[in-house]
Design a protein around this motif. Structure first.
Motif, short mmCIF file in Angstrom:
data_model
loop_
_atom_site.label_atom_id
_atom_site.label_comp_id
_atom_site.label_asym_id
_atom_site.label_seq_id
_atom_site.Cartn_x
_atom_site.Cartn_y
_atom_site.Cartn_z
N GLY A 164 -11.49 10.68 -8.75
CA GLY A 164 -10.13 11.69 -8.61
C GLY A 164 -10.04 11.94 -7.11
N LYS A 165 -11.10 11.52 -6.38
CA LYS A 165 -10.93 12.02 -4.92
C LYS A 165 -10.88 10.82 -4.17
CE LYS A 165 -14.28 14.81 -5.42
NZ LYS A 165 -15.53 15.84 -5.22
N SER A 166 -10.63 9.57 -4.56
CA SER A 166 -10.70 8.29 -4.04
C SER A 166 -9.91 8.33 -2.37
CB SER A 166 -10.28 7.03 -4.84
OG SER A 166 -9.83 5.90 -3.94
N PRO A 167 -10.37 7.88 -1.41
CA PRO A 167 -9.87 8.13 -0.28
C PRO A 167 -8.72 6.62 0.04
CG PRO A 167 -11.86 7.11 0.24
CD PRO A 167 -11.93 7.52 -1.01
N TYR A 196 0.77 -1.21 -0.03
CA TYR A 196 0.02 0.03 0.08
C TYR A 196 0.90 1.25 -0.04
CZ TYR A 196 -3.58 -3.43 1.43
OH TYR A 196 -4.47 -4.34 1.40
N TRP A 197 0.67 2.19 -0.95
CA TRP A 197 1.48 3.52 -1.10
C TRP A 197 0.58 4.39 -0.08
CZ3 TRP A 197 2.43 -0.24 -4.20
CH2 TRP A 197 3.83 -0.31 -4.89
N GLN A 198 1.33 5.52 0.32
CA GLN A 198 0.90 6.46 1.02
C GLN A 198 -0.46 7.35 0.08
OE1 GLN A 198 4.05 8.82 2.04
NE2 GLN A 198 4.85 7.45 3.68
N PRO A 199 -1.52 7.77 0.58
CA PRO A 199 -2.46 8.05 -0.12
C PRO A 199 -2.13 9.49 -1.00
CG PRO A 199 -3.45 7.85 2.11
CD PRO A 199 -1.79 7.65 2.31
N THR A 221 -4.98 1.40 -9.11
CA THR A 221 -4.90 3.00 -8.82
C THR A 221 -5.89 3.40 -7.60
OG1 THR A 221 -6.56 3.61 -10.36
CG2 THR A 221 -4.07 3.45 -11.11
N PRO A 222 -5.67 4.29 -7.03
CA PRO A 222 -6.76 4.71 -5.94
C PRO A 222 -8.16 4.73 -6.51
CG PRO A 222 -4.96 6.09 -5.85
CD PRO A 222 -4.81 5.46 -7.04
N ASP A 223 -8.51 4.99 -7.91
CA ASP A 223 -9.87 4.87 -8.61
C ASP A 223 -10.20 3.38 -8.93
OD1 ASP A 223 -10.47 7.54 -8.39
OD2 ASP A 223 -9.75 8.04 -10.52
N GLU A 224 -9.28 2.77 -9.33
CA GLU A 224 -9.51 1.30 -9.54
C GLU A 224 -9.58 0.65 -8.21
OE1 GLU A 224 -6.73 0.75 -13.67
OE2 GLU A 224 -5.94 0.44 -11.57
N ALA A 225 -9.15 0.82 -7.14
CA ALA A 225 -9.36 0.30 -5.76
C ALA A 225 -10.75 0.57 -5.20
CB ALA A 225 -8.19 0.75 -4.85
N LEU A 226 -11.19 1.87 -5.62
CA LEU A 226 -12.46 2.12 -5.30
C LEU A 226 -13.52 1.59 -5.94
CD1 LEU A 226 -14.30 4.36 -3.54
CD2 LEU A 226 -14.08 5.90 -5.44
#
Lengths: 230, 289
Positions: free
Chosen positions: B116-119, B63-66, B93-98
């Protein structure tokens, strides 16, 4: 047709049939009489090889029963028609199918089967019930189907075990007429019965009386005693 | 001759309808036995597949840092793929994970406003092949992964490899005896059930014998009927099993398990159907003898 010499059969230590000896010629009508448990059914079963003989010698339709095995049993049974008190027909199948079964196992052509079955059902006056499942027929009609099945193959020998046992006297007489008719065509008939009234219907028939598995009377050799009369 | 045999076999199947209840119950029993046997096989084959798949493999979740730059992270992913022993790298990517998370929780949920704002952080699943002669490699790779720029956490289960090895040894020792035992139990149940259902046809056998039918003429329809019951029951059982498998296929296919339940290999399914058909045939033969 039937040649028995000291034929015996035992269930364990009990002799159901002991030293039964007689010959039966072609075209004879034989009544086997005797009380229940006398050995009538056992004798019939031995004749169509449903039971293996324990001792003695027996020849039926040219087959030596002591050496009978495998496919020869079916060949013997193709010479014999068997009729039972409880009919032994397939209740879900139609009268036609039940009678045709005896010809189908011989590999006969369908058109020939159709012709012969129809003819026999006509003779036995149940042609109008040809396509009715047997479970919907009356007792007398079911017995006529069983007789039709036994005679459709034109057997040399008919074995009947109390064939009228479940039928009323009127129907019994009519069925006896059917047996007499086939006998008149030269078929040998062995009929087990303890109904003495049946005997009077075939005055020319031979009577063998069994008791305790032994022959106590053979009308071809002696006169029937009192109580065994026509 | 072949024509007569075919006609008799067809009659044997058709005549099952004359005693519908015993044969229906027998078919239900065969279906249930086939389903249960198939279920057990399904469990064993999936377990075996997973164990084989993971044999000598260790999975890392990185896991990378947000706040990490996506371009930098993607460079790291490219680099990871060239590391020795790395068999596969699945990246999110954060969006793919979401998107993955949404799909696993509620496919109907509308989270487009979070694009674009995935936590969620950028994530990679790294599968590493561990050679038998280098058991320490996972630890070294673990340290290297942790040292990558902007990596927040690296998860891996150090017991995974040992467990996989033990399961493999156990499965090799117990799998086939278990399958054999299962086959025996299913065979006994199916055999006895079909044998009992064929007893309802014994009056027919008596009559056929009485009118002088040869043994093969009597046996063939009964054998065909028994085999048809075995085959129909096993096909229905396998059908039920397929429905069950479709229902649970993706139940465990979620992070961190990623276990998809697959249907029996076709050779196993065929073997199960053939075995039960053979059992039906043999038990009918026993019944008619």
């Amino acid at each position: 047709m039937v040649r028995l010499t000291r034929l015996s059969y035992n269930f364990g230590s009990v002799w159901a049939l002991k030293d039964v000896t007689f010959n039966l010629g072609k075209g004879e009508f034989l009544f086997l009489t005797g009380p229940s448990g006398a050995g009538k059914t056992t004798l019939l079963k031995l004749l169509y090889a449903a039971l293996p003989m324990s001792r003695g010698a027996a020849e039926v339709c040219g087959f030596d029963l002591a050496r009978l095995h495998g496919r020869h049993v079916s060949l013997l049974r193709r010479q014999i028609g068997v009729v039972f008190q409880d009919f032994k027909i397939l209740p879900k199948k139609t009268a036609f199918d039940n009678v045709a079964l005896a010809l189908e196992v011989r590999g006969m052509a369908k058109s020939l089967i159709e012709r012969r079955v129809r003819a026999v059902l006509r003779v036995l006056k149940i042609e109008d019930k040809s396509y009715v499942p047997c479970e919907r027929l009356s007792g007398g009609e079911q017995q006529r189907v069983a007789i039709a099945r036994s005679v459709v193959v034109n057997p040399s020998l008919i074995l009947a075990d109390e064939p009228t046992g479940n039928l009323d006297p009127g129907l019994s007489r009519r069925l006896m007429d059917v047996f007499k008719q086939f006998h008149a065509y030269g078929t040998t008939i062995v009929m087990a019965t303890h109904n003495m009234d049946m005997l009077a219907m075939v005055p020319s028939a031979r009577i063998i009386h069994l008791e305790g598995g032994r022959i106590t009377l053979d009308s071809s050799e002696q006169q029937p005693p009192e109580g065994v009369h026509r | 001759m072949i024509g007569i045999a075919l006609r008799l076999a067809l009659r044997g199947v058709r005549d099952l309808a004359e005693h519908p209840w015993p044969h229906t119950f027998a078919c239900i029993a065969v279906t249930l036995a086939a389903f249960l046997a198939g279920l057990f096989l399904l469990f064993l084959t999936n377990l075996d597949r997973e164990l084989h798949a993971r044999h000598g493999q260790v999975q890392f979740q990185v896991y990378w840092q947000p706040a990490a730059e996506l371009a930098g992270v993607q460079n790291a992913w490219q680099e990871l793929r060239s590391w020795p022993g790395v068999e596969s790298v699945r990246t999110y990517t954060p969006d793919e994970a979401l998107h993955e998370l949404t799909a696993s929780l509620d496919p109907e949920a509308e989270l487009g406003w979070l694009k674009g704002k995935s936590p969620l952080p950028a994530t990679a699943l790294v599968s590493l092949a561990v050679p038998d002669n280098d058991p320490d490699r996972p630890k070294i790779v673990y340290e290297r992964l942790k040292a990558l720029p902007d990596v927040a956490e690296v998860h891996y289960n150090p017991a995974q490899m040992d467990m996989a090895r033990s399961w493999l040894a156990a499965s090799q020792r117990f799998l086939w005896p278990l399958i054999g035992l299962l086959g025996l139990v299913a065979g006994l149940i199916v055999g006895n059930t079909i044998k009992l259902s064929q007893v309802s046809r014994l009056d027919e056998v008596d009559i056929l014998r009485l009118v002088g039918a040869r043994q093969w003429y009597i046996e063939l329809p009964m054998l065909a009927g028994g085999a048809a019951q075995g085959l129909a029951g096993s096909i229905l059982g396998l059908g039920l099993l397929k429905l069950f498998q479709l229902g649970v296929a993706n139940l465990l296919n979620v992070p961190p398990l990623f276990l998809s339940i697959e249907f029996l290999p076709w050779i196993y399914a065929l073997g199960l159907a053939a075995s039960l058909t053979l059992v039906g045939l043999l038990s009918s033969w026993v019944a008619v003898r």
